[in-house]
Design an enzyme around this catalytic site. Structure first.
Site, PDB file in Angstrom:
ATOM      1  N   LYS A   1       0.804  -1.220   0.000  1.00 27.69           N
ATOM      2  CA  LYS A   1       0.000   0.000   0.000  1.00 27.69           C
ATOM      3  C   LYS A   1       0.841   1.276   0.000  1.00 27.69           C
ATOM      4  CE  LYS A   1      -3.473  -2.462  -0.494  1.00 27.69           C
ATOM      5  NZ  LYS A   1      -3.838  -3.492   0.356  1.00 27.69           N
TER       6      LYS A   1
ATOM      7  N   TYR B   1     -12.343 -14.970   2.920  1.00 28.34           N
ATOM      8  CA  TYR B   1     -11.355 -13.955   3.281  1.00 28.34           C
ATOM      9  C   TYR B   1     -10.915 -14.143   4.749  1.00 28.34           C
ATOM     10  CZ  TYR B   1      -9.237  -9.501   4.367  1.00 28.34           C
ATOM     11  OH  TYR B   1      -8.361  -8.546   4.790  1.00 28.34           O
TER      12      TYR B   1
ATOM     13  N   TYR C   1      -3.003 -12.869   2.975  1.00 30.37           N
ATOM     14  CA  TYR C   1      -2.733 -12.471   1.589  1.00 30.37           C
ATOM     15  C   TYR C   1      -1.573 -13.261   0.972  1.00 30.37           C
ATOM     16  CZ  TYR C   1      -5.694  -8.444   2.606  1.00 30.37           C
ATOM     17  OH  TYR C   1      -6.736  -7.638   2.946  1.00 30.37           O
TER      18      TYR C   1
HETATM   19  C1  LIG Z   1      -0.512  -7.882   2.339  1.00 30.41           C
HETATM   20  C2  LIG Z   1      -1.441  -7.592   1.218  1.00 30.41           C
HETATM   21  N1  LIG Z   1      -1.213  -8.172   0.030  1.00 30.41           N
HETATM   22  C3  LIG Z   1      -2.027  -7.988  -1.032  1.00 30.41           C
HETATM   23  C4  LIG Z   1      -3.148  -7.177  -0.934  1.00 30.41           C
HETATM   24  C5  LIG Z   1      -4.033  -7.040  -2.116  1.00 30.41           C
HETATM   25  O1  LIG Z   1      -3.870  -5.832  -2.769  1.00 30.41           O
HETATM   26  P1  LIG Z   1      -5.089  -5.207  -3.584  1.00 30.41           P
HETATM   27  O2  LIG Z   1      -6.134  -4.845  -2.583  1.00 30.41           O
HETATM   28  O3  LIG Z   1      -4.497  -4.065  -4.286  1.00 30.41           O
HETATM   29  O4  LIG Z   1      -5.607  -6.261  -4.510  1.00 30.41           O
HETATM   30  C6  LIG Z   1      -3.422  -6.530   0.294  1.00 30.41           C
HETATM   31  C7  LIG Z   1      -4.617  -5.682   0.439  1.00 30.41           C
HETATM   32  O5  LIG Z   1      -4.999  -5.274   1.506  1.00 30.41           O
HETATM   33  C8  LIG Z   1      -2.548  -6.753   1.396  1.00 30.41           C
HETATM   34  O6  LIG Z   1      -2.770  -6.179   2.582  1.00 30.41           O
END
Ligand SMILES: Cc1ncc(COP(=O)(O)O)c(C=O)c1O
Length: 350
Positions: A49, A262, A288
């Protein structure tokens, strides 16, 4: 507005390193596996981010904002990095967080929730159904009080956020040219879609030849995720006046590695966390990056990559979430059944 004249505030430590993973490569016995360490972007505990926020926060500053308003799930990495960026720029921040089901003790400060408090974010916790109406009410109240709030949607997955990953692809192109290396695939976690949109747009715009693979982190139909990414790419192309064409086979999403939804932790995700830690000393998160790593491991085992391929794993951060997941991770290490798979702070029931 052209990409190279976009207002930008420097928040991330860039370029992030690219590292070869010899032990994981040997373990999987196929393609060469590399990692790009976007967990080392350096804003709070790092993560993807920070790149998006360089453009989003520049827009907030240009609009003379005094408050940032955003939100996401209870243990959101997005909220952590946005709070860190706001504080670095001397702005106040309101976080609207959805999640805990009735009975969860919101006073259990751990992981990202602890960080949100440490950074002095003003936090409101709501039921998922009340999320958008609470954001709207918060914006209105701040305006009525004479403030200048700036709203950023979940994950910063709009054109300005995607610009951060367009830039990451340019960075990657320079790095690989210097290293004399060509990546065939990049595997990463895709959620709100801005990261994937920026990566695909960057891969096409700068002609990198890298195929971007997204591993969905929430239970989404593949087509729906691809549609979401496509829309952000279109918005980005228009806003940044970019000229490239995305074909259908440029958009790849796998939703097989989500488990029960999720935030759900499965044995496969716990194993992915453990495998990367014990082979390479790299910590990934259970929500993630473990989903993306479980995807990479499975595709490698199924022979989807050739032995000649160079596969880049994008570490998008979030490892601070290991700690709220300590019970299932401990059970996995001790080869016992997972005590729970759906976290207590998730609205979803087991
Ligand atoms: C650690 C991590 N990886 C990947 C993502 C996914 O990114 P995006 O929301 O841009 O798809 C996030 C989103 O919060 C994240 O916190």
């Amino acid at each position: 507005m052209k990409f190279n004249s976009l207002p930008r505030v420097r928040l991330a430590s860039l370029p992030t390193p690219i590292q070869f993973l010899p032990n994981l490569t040997e373990k999987l016995g196929g393609p060469k596996i590399w990692v790009k360490r976007d967990d080392l972007t350096g804003l709070a505990f790092g993560g993807n981010k920070a790149r998006k926020l360089e453009y989003l926060m520049a827009d907030a500053v240009e609009n003379n904002a005094d408050y940032i308003v955003t939100g996401a799930g209870f243990h959101s990495n997005w909220c952590t990095q946005t709070a860190a960026a706001a504080k670095k720029l001397g702005l106040k921040i309101k976080l609207i967080k959805f999640g805990p089901r009735p009975g969860y003790d919101g006073d259990d400060w751990d992981g990202n929730h602890l960080l949100h408090h440490l950074m002095g974010a003003e936090i409101t916790v709501v039921k998922p159904d009340d999320f958008m109406s609470t954001i709207e009410a918060t914006m209105k109240k701040l305006k009525d009080e004479g403030h200048r709030p700036y709203y950023i949607p979940v994950g910063g997955s709009v054109a300005l956020g995607a610009a951060g990953y367009l830039n990451a692809m340019l960075e990657l192109k320079y790095q690989t040219a210097e290293m004399g290396l060509q990546f065939d695939y990049l595997v990463h976690a895709t959620g709100s879609g801005g990261t994937q949109a920026g990566l695909v747009a960057g891969s096409k715009a700068f002609n990198t030849g890298i195929k971007v693979i997204g591993a969905c982190v929430g239970y989404t139909e593949k087509e729906a995720q691809i549609e979401r990414v496509k829309e952000i790419i279109q918005e980005t192309k228009e806003k940044l006046e970019l000229d490239f064409t995305v074909e259908d086979d440029d958009l790849i999403a796998y939703n097989e590695y989500v488990g029960g939804g999720y935030g759900y932790i499965s044995e496969e995700k716990a194993e992915a966390v453990k495998l990367l830690a014990e082979t390479e000393g790299i910590c990934i998160d259970p929500v993630y990056t473990a989903t993306a790593m479980a995807c990479l491991i499975d595709l490698a085992k199924k022979g989807e990559f050739t032995d000649k391929d160079n596969v880049l794993f994008l570490h998008t951060g979030g490892a601070v979430a290991l700690f709220p997941y300590k019970e299932p991770l401990k059970a996995h290490i001790e080869k016992k059944p997972l005590p729970w798979t759906v976290p207590k702070w998730s609205p979803q029931q087991e």
